[in-house]
Design a protein around this motif. Structure first.
Motif, PDB file in Angstrom:
ATOM      1  N   UNK A 116       0.829  -1.210   0.000  1.00 41.68           N
ATOM      2  CA  UNK A 116       0.000   0.000   0.000  1.00 41.68           C
ATOM      3  C   UNK A 116       0.863   1.259   0.000  1.00 41.68           C
ATOM      4  N   UNK A 117       1.892   1.263   0.854  1.00 41.36           N
ATOM      5  CA  UNK A 117       2.756   2.447   0.956  1.00 41.36           C
ATOM      6  C   UNK A 117       3.511   2.684  -0.348  1.00 41.36           C
ATOM      7  N   UNK A 118       4.085   1.609  -0.918  1.00 40.19           N
ATOM      8  CA  UNK A 118       4.847   1.755  -2.164  1.00 40.19           C
ATOM      9  C   UNK A 118       3.947   2.194  -3.316  1.00 40.19           C
ATOM     10  N   UNK A 119       2.776   1.551  -3.430  1.00 39.07           N
ATOM     11  CA  UNK A 119       1.853   1.916  -4.509  1.00 39.07           C
ATOM     12  C   UNK A 119       1.388   3.351  -4.350  1.00 39.07           C
ATOM     13  N   UNK A 120       1.062   3.724  -3.122  1.00 44.83           N
ATOM     14  CA  UNK A 120       0.593   5.092  -2.875  1.00 44.83           C
ATOM     15  C   UNK A 120       1.653   6.112  -3.250  1.00 44.83           C
ATOM     16  N   UNK A 121       2.914   5.862  -2.850  1.00 46.08           N
ATOM     17  CA  UNK A 121       3.984   6.819  -3.135  1.00 46.08           C
ATOM     18  C   UNK A 121       4.199   6.970  -4.639  1.00 46.08           C
ATOM     19  N   UNK A 122       4.091   5.858  -5.384  1.00 43.68           N
ATOM     20  CA  UNK A 122       4.247   5.935  -6.839  1.00 43.68           C
ATOM     21  C   UNK A 122       3.074   6.662  -7.478  1.00 43.68           C
ATOM     22  N   UNK A 123       1.868   6.381  -6.994  1.00 44.67           N
ATOM     23  CA  UNK A 123       0.695   7.069  -7.525  1.00 44.67           C
ATOM     24  C   UNK A 123       0.763   8.554  -7.234  1.00 44.67           C
ATOM     25  N   UNK A 124       1.200   8.898  -6.021  1.00 42.43           N
ATOM     26  CA  UNK A 124       1.261  10.301  -5.629  1.00 42.43           C
ATOM     27  C   UNK A 124       2.281  11.059  -6.456  1.00 42.43           C
ATOM     28  N   UNK A 125       3.323  10.350  -6.912  1.00 46.04           N
ATOM     29  CA  UNK A 125       4.361  10.980  -7.722  1.00 46.04           C
ATOM     30  C   UNK A 125       4.129  10.774  -9.216  1.00 46.04           C
ATOM     31  N   UNK A 126       2.963  10.212  -9.581  1.00 41.98           N
ATOM     32  CA  UNK A 126       2.611   9.933 -10.980  1.00 41.98           C
ATOM     33  C   UNK A 126       3.687   9.090 -11.662  1.00 41.98           C
ATOM     34  N   UNK A 127       4.174   8.078 -10.935  1.00 45.17           N
ATOM     35  CA  UNK A 127       5.243   7.225 -11.460  1.00 45.17           C
ATOM     36  C   UNK A 127       4.817   5.759 -11.537  1.00 45.17           C
ATOM     37  N   UNK A 128       3.501   5.520 -11.533  1.00 40.05           N
ATOM     38  CA  UNK A 128       3.022   4.139 -11.616  1.00 40.05           C
ATOM     39  C   UNK A 128       2.372   3.917 -12.980  1.00 40.05           C
ATOM     40  N   UNK A 129       3.064   3.279 -13.913  1.00 40.91           N
ATOM     41  CA  UNK A 129       2.463   3.038 -15.230  1.00 40.91           C
ATOM     42  C   UNK A 129       1.574   1.798 -15.213  1.00 40.91           C
ATOM     43  N   UNK A 130       0.559   1.777 -16.082  1.00 48.31           N
ATOM     44  CA  UNK A 130      -0.245   0.572 -16.273  1.00 48.31           C
ATOM     45  C   UNK A 130       0.397  -0.290 -17.352  1.00 48.31           C
ATOM     46  N   UNK A 131       0.227  -1.611 -17.240  1.00 50.60           N
ATOM     47  CA  UNK A 131       0.793  -2.562 -18.206  1.00 50.60           C
ATOM     48  C   UNK A 131      -0.342  -3.420 -18.763  1.00 50.60           C
ATOM     49  N   UNK A 132      -1.001  -2.934 -19.825  1.00 50.50           N
ATOM     50  CA  UNK A 132      -2.136  -3.700 -20.355  1.00 50.50           C
ATOM     51  C   UNK A 132      -1.706  -4.999 -21.027  1.00 50.50           C
ATOM     52  N   UNK A 133      -2.526  -6.049 -20.837  1.00 48.92           N
ATOM     53  CA  UNK A 133      -2.298  -7.338 -21.479  1.00 48.92           C
ATOM     54  C   UNK A 133      -3.634  -7.876 -21.959  1.00 48.92           C
ATOM     55  N   UNK A 134      -3.575  -8.862 -22.837  1.00 52.12           N
ATOM     56  CA  UNK A 134      -4.790  -9.540 -23.258  1.00 52.12           C
ATOM     57  C   UNK A 134      -5.248 -10.453 -22.123  1.00 52.12           C
ATOM     58  N   UNK A 135      -6.469 -10.243 -21.645  1.00 53.88           N
ATOM     59  CA  UNK A 135      -6.985 -11.021 -20.514  1.00 53.88           C
ATOM     60  C   UNK A 135      -8.472 -11.292 -20.699  1.00 53.88           C
ATOM     61  N   UNK A 136      -8.957 -12.294 -19.972  1.00 53.86           N
ATOM     62  CA  UNK A 136     -10.389 -12.570 -19.851  1.00 53.86           C
ATOM     63  C   UNK A 136     -10.778 -12.226 -18.411  1.00 53.86           C
ATOM     64  N   UNK A 137     -11.443 -11.093 -18.200  1.00 50.65           N
ATOM     65  CA  UNK A 137     -11.663 -10.593 -16.834  1.00 50.65           C
ATOM     66  C   UNK A 137     -12.290 -11.596 -15.875  1.00 50.65           C
ATOM     67  N   UNK A 138     -13.396 -12.267 -16.271  1.00 45.96           N
ATOM     68  CA  UNK A 138     -14.078 -13.144 -15.319  1.00 45.96           C
ATOM     69  C   UNK A 138     -13.195 -14.320 -14.912  1.00 45.96           C
ATOM     70  N   UNK A 139     -12.334 -14.773 -15.808  1.00 46.59           N
ATOM     71  CA  UNK A 139     -11.420 -15.870 -15.498  1.00 46.59           C
ATOM     72  C   UNK A 139     -10.227 -15.372 -14.703  1.00 46.59           C
TER      73      UNK A 139
END
Length: 646
Positions: A209-232
């Motif tokens: 939580x702390x690491x994710x929050x600090x990255x989000x607060x500094x706008x340094x958390x990129x998303x990594x999209x992949x091909x997925x089936x959400x329900x699975x």
């Protein structure tokens, strides 16, 4: 340089072009002359200045202004008063009143009794700026306090599990090296390893939580999209909770709403690692709070879909207003997401837990905040989890919301934006794996369930890759709204109104922004939780109160014998002696002395029977957790005032 002047321009015409209201008064405060701006700011001028001016003052300011005016009027001293008017626009004004010099008086031909000049100016822009600046300073101070509180909680949340790990490790070592191994059973070792695994998982969540929050607060958390089936895909993060669900005998369901099939959702581009983190956080909370509830225990996770961006998650989820800045955080429009059609995946977690109070719902998604002041000591947590979840949802083009009512369970729902794609290469949706730490913890918990016979009495929670399709009430548009939803909607409107007022979009009333403070009143704070005691004591000390602390009811009774207090804050549930018994003991002593100290009961219980017990014990009033500092101060000031005392 010379100027020409039209001799036909009168003094009245000159006065009328002035930006401020001006009036000349006799020594009896009777109006002699007024200009146009004066008539605009005081719409009904009459010869009696006091009557016409006070008639324009807003009721919130009337007592203060009229008292100040009458005190100065009798002494003939200069006067300056700020107030806002009672007209619909409610502008802020400043009125000044001062005696003219004798030389100036002669031009009016009114003798030697004195003449006064009165000015009235519209200071609304300056006042709004002042109030906004004051609010900004208060927000900065509050954020600093929140950070201090956060550091306190992080220290608490990391040290406690470490202590438990040390003790459990000692138990295991004794079992291995003890000459009489029969003294420690296999079950004892199992419990020790279970405790260690829970502590490790808890610490892992805090660090994440702390690491994710600090990255989000500094706008340094990129998303990594992949091909997925959400329900699975979502069954993978949920699987780590199987042993815990069985341990607490919670009935679990995972279903697909009919909208999922109608939208034709199959393969999509999404970062379900991050959205799985949101689901883990919500499901973890649901299990903890459901395990504390009485009666039937159940949790249902449902997944739905929509072509249009949901304005709410009808009918049961209420989204608090995000604002334009949050909407701009959407990071799903890059080329790596593809050019497929946009859709929205919606996930809801409905539980039969203890629910969330109205006041707590206002703060659920704020940073460094817990649902109640004692949440961290009972359930654990950094106060960051739901704030991180909301930021992740914003990053993925979505939102998170809640519907809850105290003692009636909760429904948390979130949605995120995806783009359709195909799986021509026949890829497997195995991008997410359970971490080694989580796998170890799951194995240890499963072993504990087996040792206790839980597996024999409780069915293994089913989390199928293709969950059964159903019509899910909390995901169906246009369905009936339950009591929790109606309650949360009203809370969301309150929050929205507070945000509007904070932004200065509505002329604020003076008393809406006035902070209640103490004046050295001596307060006895009886609270067993050291973190709560520290925070409340610090806040009240900052606001001008003199605080003495007690960690249980017995200490409170002893302190009251030795010292006199203006008020006692008595927590209901404390070790050694609870708040009710302590109050009775103090009231028994007072029967002999004839004195009476106001006692404000502090409780998290909402049932009428428990409140009646507190009042019967002798408490003068009750405040319910969670409460705001200003709400607490208001109660204290009322009790220590004459009208508040019996």
């Amino acid at each position: 340089m010379t100027f020409s002047f039209n001799q036909n321009v009168s003094a009245q015409q000159l006065a009328d072009i002035l930006p401020n209201g001006v009036a000349i008064l006799t020594h009896r405060y009777e109006l002699i002359s007024v200009n146009r701006r004066f008539r605009e700011l005081i719409p009904h001028p009459s010869i009696n200045f006091s009557e016409c001016w006070l008639r324009s003052v807003h009721p919130d300011d009337y007592d203060r202004v009229s008292t100040g005016y009458r005190e100065v009027a009798t002494s003939k001293r200069p006067l300056r008063l700020e107030y806002h008017t009672r007209d619909p626009d409610s502008v802020w004004c400043v009125m000044t009143l001062d005696r003219l010099d004798d030389k100036d008086v002669q031009c009016f031909g009114l003798g030697d009794d004195g003449v006064f000049i009165c000015t009235v100016a519209d200071i609304t822009p300056e006042k709004r700026a002042e109030l906004l600046q004051k609010h900004a300073a208060e927000e900065a101070q509050e954020r600093k306090k929140q950070q201090e509180r956060f550091i306190d909680m992080i220290s608490h949340e990391i040290r406690n599990p470490l202590s438990a790990i040390v003790h459990c490790t000692e138990d295991i070592q004794e079992a291995i090296y003890n000459k009489n191994p029969g003294d420690i059973s296999v079950m004892d070792i199992t419990e020790a390893t279970e405790t260690i695994s829970l502590c490790i998982r808890h610490q892992k969540k805090i660090v994440n939580d702390v690491l994710t929050f600090s990255k989000l607060d500094a706008s340094m958390l990129p998303l990594s999209p992949r091909k997925v089936q959400p329900q699975r895909h979502l069954t993978i993060p949920m699987s780590i909770f199987r042993p815990e669900l069985r341990k607490h005998r919670i009935h679990f369901e995972y279903k697909t709403d009919s909208t999922y099939a109608k939208c034709g959702i199959d393969w999509v581009m999404a970062d379900l690692d991050r959205m799985g983190q949101v689901l883990i956080n919500i499901l973890s909370n649901a299990i903890k709070f459901t395990a504390q509830s009485e009666g039937e225990r159940s949790i249902r996770v449902s997944i739905a879909a929509s072509i249009e961006r949901p304005t709410s998650y009808p009918p049961n989820i209420v989204f608090f207003d995000s604002g334009e800045s949050e909407l701009r955080q959407d990071a799903t429009n890059n080329s790596e997401w593809g050019s497929g059609e946009v859709a929205y995946i919606m996930v809801a977690v409905k539980d039969s837990g203890i629910g969330v109070t109205g006041q707590a719902q206002k703060r659920l998604f704020e940073r460094f905040n817990q649902a109640t002041p004692k949440t961290e000591s009972i359930y654990g947590g950094s106060g960051l989890g739901l704030n991180v979840c909301r930021k992740l949802c914003h990053l993925h083009g979505g939102e998170i919301g809640v519907s809850s009512k105290k003692s009636h369970g909760s429904t948390f729902g979130f949605f995120f934006k995806v783009r359709r794609t195909t799986n021509e290469a026949g890829e497997e949706d195995d991008s997410v794996e359970v971490s080694a730490i989580d796998k170890l913890c799951v194995d240890i918990q499963a072993m504990g369930n087996k040792m206790r016979g839980v597996d024999e009495t409780t069915a293994n929670p089913q989390m199928p890759a293709n969950p059964p399709e159903d019509s899910i009430s909390e995901a169906q548009p246009g369905g009936p709204k339950d009591a929790g939803t109606l309650r949360t909607q009203s809370i969301a409107h309150e929050v929205e109104n507070e945000q509007v007022e904070r932004k200065g979009q509505k002329p604020p009333s003076r008393y809406d922004h006035e902070k209640l403070t103490g004046d050295g009143q001596r307060i006895l704070l009886a609270e067993d939780n050291i973190i709560n005691r520290r925070i409340i004591s610090r806040r009240l000390n900052t606001l001008g109160f003199n605080i003495v602390e007690a960690s249980n009811g017995e200490e409170a009774v002893d302190a009251n014998k030795k010292h006199s207090f203006d008020c006692i804050l008595m927590d209901q549930q404390m070790p050694v002696m609870d708040g009710n018994r302590a109050t009775k003991a103090i009231r028994d002593i007072e029967k002999e002395s004839g004195e009476h100290v106001p006692i404000l009961g502090v409780t998290a219980n909402a049932r009428d029977e428990q409140q009646k017990e507190m009042l019967s014990a002798g408490m003068d009033d009750i405040i319910h957790k969670p409460y705001g500092t200003q709400e607490l101060v208001k109660k204290i000031l009322h009790l220590v005032s004459k009208e508040g005392n019996p």
